[in-house]
Design a protein around this motif. Sequence first.
Motif, mmCIF file in Angstrom:
data_model
loop_
_atom_site.group_PDB
_atom_site.id
_atom_site.type_symbol
_atom_site.label_atom_id
_atom_site.label_comp_id
_atom_site.label_asym_id
_atom_site.label_seq_id
_atom_site.Cartn_x
_atom_site.Cartn_y
_atom_site.Cartn_z
ATOM 1 N N ILE A 470 0.736 -1.255 -0.147
ATOM 2 C CA ILE A 470 0.059 -0.133 -0.016
ATOM 3 C C ILE A 470 0.763 1.290 -0.008
ATOM 4 C CG2 ILE A 470 -1.753 1.281 1.289
ATOM 5 C CD1 ILE A 470 -3.151 -1.096 2.082
ATOM 6 N N GLY A 471 1.866 1.367 0.846
ATOM 7 C CA GLY A 471 2.821 2.003 0.778
ATOM 8 C C GLY A 471 3.566 2.576 -0.559
ATOM 9 N N ILE A 472 3.899 1.651 -1.226
ATOM 10 C CA ILE A 472 4.665 1.743 -2.496
ATOM 11 C C ILE A 472 3.325 2.215 -3.474
ATOM 12 C CG2 ILE A 472 5.347 0.457 -4.534
ATOM 13 C CD1 ILE A 472 6.892 -1.316 -2.403
ATOM 14 N N LEU A 473 2.350 1.688 -3.510
ATOM 15 C CA LEU A 473 1.140 2.287 -4.372
ATOM 16 C C LEU A 473 0.796 3.526 -3.935
ATOM 17 C CD1 LEU A 473 -0.950 -1.040 -4.386
ATOM 18 C CD2 LEU A 473 0.256 -0.390 -6.248
ATOM 19 N N PHE A 474 0.829 3.991 -3.009
ATOM 20 C CA PHE A 474 0.400 5.208 -2.492
ATOM 21 C C PHE A 474 1.403 6.313 -3.206
ATOM 22 C CE2 PHE A 474 0.730 9.144 0.254
ATOM 23 C CZ PHE A 474 -0.254 9.651 0.445
ATOM 24 N N ALA A 475 2.701 5.976 -2.899
ATOM 25 C CA ALA A 475 3.830 6.825 -3.642
ATOM 26 C C ALA A 475 3.865 6.873 -5.185
ATOM 27 C CB ALA A 475 5.110 6.262 -2.919
ATOM 28 N N ALA A 476 3.450 5.628 -5.683
ATOM 29 C CA ALA A 476 3.528 5.716 -7.203
ATOM 30 C C ALA A 476 2.059 6.513 -7.717
ATOM 31 C CB ALA A 476 3.132 4.296 -7.542
ATOM 32 N N LEU A 477 1.096 6.529 -6.731
ATOM 33 C CA LEU A 477 -0.177 7.221 -7.139
ATOM 34 C C LEU A 477 0.367 9.023 -7.255
ATOM 35 C CD1 LEU A 477 -3.127 7.411 -7.723
ATOM 36 C CD2 LEU A 477 -3.531 7.379 -5.364
ATOM 37 N N LEU A 478 0.945 9.307 -6.107
ATOM 38 C CA LEU A 478 1.294 10.581 -5.889
ATOM 39 C C LEU A 478 2.200 10.834 -6.993
ATOM 40 C CD1 LEU A 478 1.741 11.426 -2.341
ATOM 41 C CD2 LEU A 478 -0.284 11.670 -3.844
ATOM 42 N N LEU A 479 3.249 10.375 -7.403
ATOM 43 C CA LEU A 479 4.160 10.334 -8.597
ATOM 44 C C LEU A 479 3.268 10.641 -9.897
ATOM 45 C CD1 LEU A 479 6.793 10.747 -9.769
ATOM 46 C CD2 LEU A 479 7.149 8.200 -9.907
ATOM 47 N N ILE A 480 2.359 9.811 -10.263
ATOM 48 C CA ILE A 480 1.400 9.893 -11.300
ATOM 49 C C ILE A 480 0.688 10.926 -11.349
ATOM 50 C CG2 ILE A 480 -0.555 8.619 -12.648
ATOM 51 C CD1 ILE A 480 0.861 5.976 -11.630
ATOM 52 N N ILE A 481 0.122 11.398 -10.242
ATOM 53 C CA ILE A 481 -0.672 12.765 -10.405
ATOM 54 C C ILE A 481 0.274 13.959 -10.604
ATOM 55 C CG2 ILE A 481 -1.775 14.195 -8.727
ATOM 56 C CD1 ILE A 481 -2.817 11.704 -7.088
ATOM 57 N N PHE A 482 1.461 13.856 -9.998
ATOM 58 C CA PHE A 482 2.433 14.979 -10.284
ATOM 59 C C PHE A 482 2.641 14.935 -11.745
ATOM 60 C CE2 PHE A 482 6.564 16.169 -11.111
ATOM 61 C CZ PHE A 482 6.701 17.715 -10.376
ATOM 62 N N LEU A 483 3.154 14.000 -12.482
ATOM 63 C CA LEU A 483 3.589 14.000 -13.734
ATOM 64 C C LEU A 483 2.132 14.196 -14.798
ATOM 65 C CD1 LEU A 483 5.882 10.696 -13.724
ATOM 66 C CD2 LEU A 483 6.497 12.935 -13.724
ATOM 67 N N ARG A 484 0.987 13.689 -14.400
ATOM 68 C CA ARG A 484 -0.009 13.992 -15.316
ATOM 69 C C ARG A 484 -0.455 15.862 -14.917
ATOM 70 N NH1 ARG A 484 -3.809 10.508 -16.858
ATOM 71 N NH2 ARG A 484 -5.680 11.975 -16.633
ATOM 72 N N ALA A 485 -0.234 16.299 -13.885
ATOM 73 C CA ALA A 485 -0.423 17.549 -13.677
ATOM 74 C C ALA A 485 0.845 18.549 -14.597
ATOM 75 C CB ALA A 485 -0.288 18.077 -12.140
ATOM 76 N N THR A 486 2.046 18.005 -14.463
ATOM 77 C CA THR A 486 2.970 18.480 -15.346
ATOM 78 C C THR A 486 2.522 18.436 -16.859
ATOM 79 O OG1 THR A 486 4.356 16.764 -15.205
ATOM 80 C CG2 THR A 486 4.856 18.236 -13.384
ATOM 81 N N LYS A 487 1.998 17.356 -17.212
ATOM 82 C CA LYS A 487 1.854 17.223 -18.514
ATOM 83 C C LYS A 487 0.625 17.988 -19.341
ATOM 84 C CE LYS A 487 0.557 13.420 -21.833
ATOM 85 N NZ LYS A 487 0.152 11.989 -22.037
ATOM 86 N N LYS A 488 -0.678 18.314 -17.996
ATOM 87 C CA LYS A 488 -1.586 19.041 -18.476
ATOM 88 C C LYS A 488 -0.943 20.560 -18.716
ATOM 89 C CE LYS A 488 -5.411 16.429 -16.445
ATOM 90 N NZ LYS A 488 -6.350 16.582 -15.348
ATOM 91 N N GLN A 489 -0.189 21.090 -17.732
ATOM 92 C CA GLN A 489 0.543 22.405 -17.924
ATOM 93 C C GLN A 489 1.290 22.510 -19.020
ATOM 94 O OE1 GLN A 489 1.691 24.154 -14.295
ATOM 95 N NE2 GLN A 489 0.375 22.949 -12.836
ATOM 96 N N THR A 490 1.886 21.469 -19.289
ATOM 97 C CA THR A 490 2.770 21.813 -20.470
ATOM 98 C C THR A 490 2.157 21.653 -21.946
ATOM 99 O OG1 THR A 490 4.471 20.295 -19.725
ATOM 100 C CG2 THR A 490 4.545 20.453 -21.890
ATOM 101 N N SER A 491 0.677 20.864 -21.735
ATOM 102 C CA SER A 491 -0.278 20.968 -23.054
ATOM 103 C C SER A 491 -0.821 22.441 -23.223
ATOM 104 C CB SER A 491 -1.256 20.021 -22.916
ATOM 105 O OG SER A 491 -0.618 18.731 -22.969
ATOM 106 N N LYS A 492 -1.190 23.005 -22.120
ATOM 107 C CA LYS A 492 -1.759 24.397 -22.075
ATOM 108 C C LYS A 492 -0.636 25.442 -22.522
ATOM 109 C CE LYS A 492 -5.054 23.427 -18.100
ATOM 110 N NZ LYS A 492 -5.263 23.806 -16.889
ATOM 111 N N ALA A 493 0.333 25.289 -22.285
ATOM 112 C CA ALA A 493 1.416 26.098 -22.666
ATOM 113 C C ALA A 493 1.723 26.179 -24.051
ATOM 114 C CB ALA A 493 2.706 25.761 -21.944
#
Length: 493
Positions: A470-493
């Motif tokens: 669960i700890g590993i999955l939680f960390a992976a989930l936050l990493l995915i959320i961060f990378l998706r957020a950066t991808k969205k902001q890159t697309s808007k730019a």
Amino acid sequence: MVSFFICLAILIVGYFTYGKVVDNTFGPDDRETPAVSINDGIDYVVMPQWKLFLVQLLNIAGLGPIFGAMQGALWGPVVFLWITFGTIFAGGVHDYFAGMLSERNNGASISEICGIYLGGVMKDVMRVFSVVLLVMVGTVFAVGPAGLIVTLLSNNGVTGALASKEVWLWIILAYYFIATFISIDKIIGKIYPIFGICLIVMAIGVAFGIFTNPAYTIPEIWSNFHNMHPAGTPIWSFMFITVACGAISGFHATQSPLMARCMKSEKQGHLVFYGAMVCEGIIALIWAAAGCSIYEVTGGLSTGLQEALKAGQSAAIYDVCKKTMGGIGIALAMLGVIACPITSGDTAFRSARLTLADWFKVDQASYSKRLIICVPLLAAGAFIGHLDYSIVWRYFSWTNQTLAMIVLWAASMYLFKEKKNYWIAVVPATFMSAVSCTYFILAPECLGAFLNRKTAEGATIYNTMLAYPIGILFAALLLIIFLRATKKQTSKA
């Protein structure tokens, strides 16, 4: 002993190499700092670099790198690795960005910084987290010294009111009120550098005592690469939470803005923030080595250290200083275990005042407006000071590292927005996310009370089969959320 010196060398080299990489990634420049542009004579005051470094060290240290490191030594010399690499790649990065992002945003408290880079919801979460953590820290660092003072007085035949823990608790809280209320350069700027030097001298004395006594041998990591905790407590993630200040600590993020408001130049950040963390890592390494070398090991377990720690943190520190430095050590120990926590406690309440002031937009230039915040804060501290000390400390530990995790994600987002190498913050942020989540599931004061089980002999069987994934999955989930957020902001730019 070889592995100890290797870790020590890595810490020192890490300051000049990886610390410089972090500094260059941020890119300090010659812009006017808040200490110069705002300079209100209360919280925004220019201090010399040497004083900034020593005050920052004392603010973030307290007893953290001493007692936390000794507790970490229960797992054996494997703790050296966490102190060394945690300091360089996690703690130093965390403290540096907590301070420099505050400096870039007019000395804002860490909750406001997280709001800027992670959004309004996280700002509110961090506001609550920060104030709760700071009041707990201030309270813990009032109750501990009060108890020790009473013990010392009682042992020397003093009775009556002066031997009352209640009396000393109120005396310390009264001092906290004064130190929290007045200008930062009146007490903190003048006296704390002296205590900072004492903290360093105390660690050097312990190290010298270990090296010159043939009865003490620091064990090698490669010969003891296993869990030496007598209770069988898992290394992951308990050791990473226990050591805390000696490797990475969210509490530091609440303290760094204090010095960010007193810097004359951004170029001081490498020494003041990253450097103070490395110095704390070295102090923690020495105290962990003391815990590993001075006490008896039975059947590959740290049984002697466990017995010493049962007497309490003050008694254990006193014992180490006495065995390594004799009479001088006892004097330093008394100064350390009384002064160090008090000096961290008052800056904790000061940070809480500034966090609330930023939150509710209360100008701190006038005495009356500072009183409006100081009085309720100290009242809350007085109330918590009468609760069970061990319970307050356990919840502080998890809150502390969770706050560090959030700060690292904020630094990651800042670096992304500035088109800089955000992986230097993303990697430790992901790691600490796994640590914090795993501990929350396993710890007896959290979900462990329901998920762990006891043997007939009373030993705890930790539900690692559930917590680790669960700890590993939680960390992976936050990493995915961060990378998706950066991808969205890159697309808007």
